[in-house]
Scaffold this motif. Structure first.
Motif, PDB file in Angstrom:
ATOM      1  N   GLU A   1      52.158  47.417  77.792  1.00 36.64           N
ATOM      2  CA  GLU A   1      52.328  47.149  76.467  1.00 36.64           C
ATOM      3  C   GLU A   1      53.913  45.662  77.284  1.00 36.64           C
ATOM      4  O   GLU A   1      54.723  45.431  78.075  1.00 36.64           O
ATOM      5  N   SER A   2      53.516  44.254  76.616  1.00 40.74           N
ATOM      6  CA  SER A   2      54.205  43.316  76.770  1.00 40.74           C
ATOM      7  C   SER A   2      55.195  43.024  75.754  1.00 40.74           C
ATOM      8  O   SER A   2      54.779  42.379  74.792  1.00 40.74           O
ATOM      9  N   THR A   3      56.454  42.300  75.952  1.00 40.28           N
ATOM     10  CA  THR A   3      56.673  41.572  74.822  1.00 40.28           C
ATOM     11  C   THR A   3      57.893  40.118  75.802  1.00 40.28           C
ATOM     12  O   THR A   3      58.088  39.994  76.699  1.00 40.28           O
TER      13      THR A   3
ATOM     14  N   PRO B   1      61.292  48.432  83.351  1.00 37.59           N
ATOM     15  CA  PRO B   1      60.346  47.436  82.763  1.00 37.59           C
ATOM     16  C   PRO B   1      60.273  46.768  83.848  1.00 37.59           C
ATOM     17  O   PRO B   1      61.111  45.825  85.420  1.00 37.59           O
ATOM     18  N   GLN B   2      59.721  45.526  83.629  1.00 35.25           N
ATOM     19  CA  GLN B   2      58.759  44.910  85.395  1.00 35.25           C
ATOM     20  C   GLN B   2      59.503  43.250  84.259  1.00 35.25           C
ATOM     21  O   GLN B   2      59.196  43.387  83.204  1.00 35.25           O
TER      22      GLN B   2
ATOM     23  N   VAL C   1      58.743  37.451  80.283  1.00 32.53           N
ATOM     24  CA  VAL C   1      58.533  38.314  79.706  1.00 32.53           C
ATOM     25  C   VAL C   1      58.912  39.362  80.508  1.00 32.53           C
ATOM     26  O   VAL C   1      58.149  39.934  81.728  1.00 32.53           O
ATOM     27  N   LEU C   2      58.491  40.336  79.628  1.00 29.43           N
ATOM     28  CA  LEU C   2      58.852  42.628  80.122  1.00 29.43           C
ATOM     29  C   LEU C   2      57.953  43.227  79.706  1.00 29.43           C
ATOM     30  O   LEU C   2      57.089  42.627  78.711  1.00 29.43           O
ATOM     31  N   THR C   3      56.797  43.956  80.429  1.00 34.86           N
ATOM     32  CA  THR C   3      56.138  44.824  80.946  1.00 34.86           C
ATOM     33  C   THR C   3      56.835  46.225  80.372  1.00 34.86           C
ATOM     34  O   THR C   3      57.421  46.168  81.738  1.00 34.86           O
ATOM     35  N   ASN C   4      56.777  47.117  79.921  1.00 37.69           N
ATOM     36  CA  ASN C   4      57.083  48.798  80.220  1.00 37.69           C
ATOM     37  C   ASN C   4      55.660  49.027  80.641  1.00 37.69           C
ATOM     38  O   ASN C   4      54.943  48.934  81.090  1.00 37.69           O
TER      39      ASN C   4
ATOM     40  N   GLU D   1      57.996  38.135  89.335  1.00 34.65           N
ATOM     41  CA  GLU D   1      57.840  39.123  88.744  1.00 34.65           C
ATOM     42  C   GLU D   1      59.214  40.296  89.709  1.00 34.65           C
ATOM     43  O   GLU D   1      58.990  39.795  90.299  1.00 34.65           O
TER      44      GLU D   1
ATOM     45  N   PHE E   1      61.122  49.426  76.134  1.00 30.47           N
ATOM     46  CA  PHE E   1      61.236  48.477  76.700  1.00 30.47           C
ATOM     47  C   PHE E   1      62.081  48.451  77.852  1.00 30.47           C
ATOM     48  O   PHE E   1      62.634  47.195  78.697  1.00 30.47           O
TER      49      PHE E   1
ATOM     50  N   SER F   1      59.103  39.470  83.898  1.00 32.89           N
ATOM     51  CA  SER F   1      57.918  38.056  84.695  1.00 32.89           C
ATOM     52  C   SER F   1      58.478  36.829  84.227  1.00 32.89           C
ATOM     53  O   SER F   1      59.053  36.859  82.844  1.00 32.89           O
TER      54      SER F   1
END
Length: 112
Positions: free
Chosen positions: A78-80, A97-98, A71-74, A50, A93, A100
């Motif tokens: 929420e993830s995309t 963002p995080q 994967v982006l997590t805001n 991450e 996002f 991963s």
């Protein structure tokens, strides 16, 4: 028949060269926002890694390893999954963002 065998031998040789340790595969993801670029290269997606870019990101170029996805997590949790290729980061996002890198499959970018 001889041409078929020669083509098969060439295909096998090419596969061997591509799989040698000297040519280890690397996945990479780059994103840009506000004139700054976030770049990350990786050789495996396990264990999951991450990262948190310190700036807004707007566009990306994602070239994942086979079997890996980015994967982006805001901030809302929420993830995309980023598609494979170039595209725009969805508006929700873009800020803090995080990012991963994890096992999975990235869809191909279409129309970006």
């Amino acid at each position: 028949m001889r041409a078929l065998l020669a083509g098969t031998a060439l295909t096998c040789l090419t596969g061997t060269v591509a799989m040698s340790p000297a040519h280890a595969a690397t996945g990479r993801v780059e994103s840009d926002g506000g004139g700054e670029t976030f770049r990350y290269a990786y050789a495996a997606c396990q264990p999951e890694r991450e990262y948190e870019p310190s700036r807004r990101i707007a566009t990306f170029d994602n070239q994942p390893l086979d079997g890996c996805q980015v994967v982006l997590t805001n901030q809302a949790g929420e993830s995309t999954v980023l598609c494979e290729g170039r595209g725009r980061v969805p508006a929700g996002f873009r800020r803090s963002p995080q990012v991963s890198v994890q096992p999975g499959t990235a869809p191909e970018c279409v129309g970006s």
